[in-house]
Write a protein that holds these residues in place. Structure first.
Motif, PDB file in Angstrom:
ATOM      1  N   PHE A   1       0.773  -1.286   0.061  1.00 37.78           N
ATOM      2  CA  PHE A   1       0.166  -0.148   0.107  1.00 37.78           C
ATOM      3  C   PHE A   1       0.745   1.482   0.073  1.00 37.78           C
ATOM      4  O   PHE A   1       0.263   2.291  -0.522  1.00 37.78           O
ATOM      5  N   ASN A   2       2.007   0.967   0.727  1.00 39.85           N
ATOM      6  CA  ASN A   2       2.981   2.362   0.475  1.00 39.85           C
ATOM      7  C   ASN A   2       3.833   2.531  -0.376  1.00 39.85           C
ATOM      8  O   ASN A   2       4.313   3.575  -0.791  1.00 39.85           O
ATOM      9  N   ASP A   3       4.224   1.600  -1.177  1.00 42.37           N
ATOM     10  CA  ASP A   3       4.856   1.445  -2.395  1.00 42.37           C
ATOM     11  C   ASP A   3       4.893   0.299  -3.189  1.00 42.37           C
ATOM     12  O   ASP A   3       5.592  -0.531  -3.200  1.00 42.37           O
ATOM     13  N   SER A   4       3.855   0.334  -4.062  1.00 41.56           N
ATOM     14  CA  SER A   4       3.349  -0.955  -4.564  1.00 41.56           C
ATOM     15  C   SER A   4       4.590  -1.354  -5.808  1.00 41.56           C
ATOM     16  O   SER A   4       4.461  -2.402  -6.279  1.00 41.56           O
ATOM     17  N   SER A   5       5.290  -0.335  -6.172  1.00 42.49           N
ATOM     18  CA  SER A   5       6.290  -0.552  -7.146  1.00 42.49           C
ATOM     19  C   SER A   5       7.885  -0.941  -6.673  1.00 42.49           C
ATOM     20  O   SER A   5       8.787  -0.821  -7.155  1.00 42.49           O
ATOM     21  N   PHE A   6       7.518  -1.253  -5.250  1.00 37.52           N
ATOM     22  CA  PHE A   6       9.247  -1.407  -4.711  1.00 37.52           C
ATOM     23  C   PHE A   6       9.739  -2.501  -5.352  1.00 37.52           C
ATOM     24  O   PHE A   6       9.071  -3.432  -6.104  1.00 37.52           O
ATOM     25  N   LYS A   7      11.034  -2.554  -5.295  1.00 39.44           N
ATOM     26  CA  LYS A   7      11.887  -3.486  -6.089  1.00 39.44           C
ATOM     27  C   LYS A   7      12.762  -4.359  -4.970  1.00 39.44           C
ATOM     28  O   LYS A   7      13.175  -5.476  -5.174  1.00 39.44           O
ATOM     29  N   ASP A   8      13.528  -3.605  -3.968  1.00 39.00           N
ATOM     30  CA  ASP A   8      14.625  -4.097  -3.196  1.00 39.00           C
ATOM     31  C   ASP A   8      14.304  -4.304  -1.779  1.00 39.00           C
ATOM     32  O   ASP A   8      13.819  -3.133  -1.363  1.00 39.00           O
ATOM     33  N   VAL A   9      14.320  -5.174  -1.205  1.00 39.52           N
ATOM     34  CA  VAL A   9      14.120  -5.620   0.378  1.00 39.52           C
ATOM     35  C   VAL A   9      15.151  -6.077   0.987  1.00 39.52           C
ATOM     36  O   VAL A   9      15.864  -7.384   0.386  1.00 39.52           O
TER      37      VAL A   9
END
Length: 247
Positions: free
Chosen positions: A65-73
């Motif tokens: 919900f806060n960053d649907s396009s995130f890539k790196d965790v």
């Protein structure tokens, strides 16, 4: 219960077993458990893609919900690999102290990724480049709780340095939602490094009951939809002391 594995590793007493009932639900489940019945992960063998527990479902929602396009965790604490498996299209780097936990996640729970580094999560993170990650997730426990080096002011400043400017750190903790001195201290310490924070807990019958507490910190406003938080409610914490590294 059908016992599949039991061993004392370098860091834990680890048990893997199958059971027809888990937390009152009937079914066909496989469980990874540490000493004192501390369940670290569970799989519904009839529906392996199901996220069993409330706290990873809530964390997944906060991420999406806060960053649907995130890539790196960057994830500290592997368990059976629930969150990394759910986001199979994202880049995860996972730190796990106990190599036996990783072996068991692959042997008994079908974890198929080759993205877990064995070692202390903080030390591994220190070697990462700044401004690298969209999310840092903390889900690490010993028999005594969350390791102290993962809840200090110095650690939270390290996470801030490794995150993008819009990134967030999310922690799964164990404690009381009402005036828990350690939870209050962790939250107050986090506020020293992040502009925005929110805390969530599951409802309990008594104020002294222990449950999962999720705390998120970010330099951007934090959003969520209550109906997707798997029963977690936002709570307000009292001010606590600042936690520093032990010298």
């Amino acid at each position: 219960m059908q016992l599949l594995f039991k061993e004392i590793s370098d860091n834990h007493e680890i048990t893997v077993y199958d059971t027809n009932e888990l937390y009152g639900e009937k079914g066909n489940f496989r469980v990874l458990q540490f000493l004192n019945e501390a369940i670290q992960g569970a799989m519904d063998l009839d529906h392996p893609e199901r996220v069993m527990f409330e706290y990873p479902r809530a964390i997944i929602h906060l991420m999406d919900f806060n960053d649907s396009s995130f890539k790196d965790v960057f994830l500290i604490g592997h368990g059976i690999g629930t969150i990394a498996s759910y986001f199979s299209d994202k880049r995860f780097k996972v730190a796990e102290l106990d190599k036996k936990v990783v072996e068991l996640s692959k042997q008994y729970f079908g974890y198929s990724k080759d993205n877990v580094l064995i070692g202390d999560g903080r030390h591994i993170m220190e070697n990462e480049e700044p401004d690298t990650y969209d999310f840092i997730i903390l889900d690490a426990f010993t028999e005594k709780g969350t390791p102290s080096q993962l809840i200090s002011k110095e650690f939270f400043q390290l996470t801030s340095d490794k995150l993008h400017s819009y990134g967030s750190v999310i922690m799964n903790l164990i404690g009381r939602s009402d005036n828990d001195n350690l939870i209050n201290a962790i939250h107050s310490t986090l506020q020293e490094s992040y502009n925005y924070t929110k805390t969530f807990s599951l409802p309990v019958e008594g104020v002294h009951d222990i449950q999962n507490v999720i705390i998120i910190g970010s330099h951007q406003p934090i959003h969520y939809e209550a109906r997707y938080m798997a029963g977690f409610n936002e709570i307000n914490l009292n001010e606590g002391h600042i936690i520093w590294d032990k010298i």
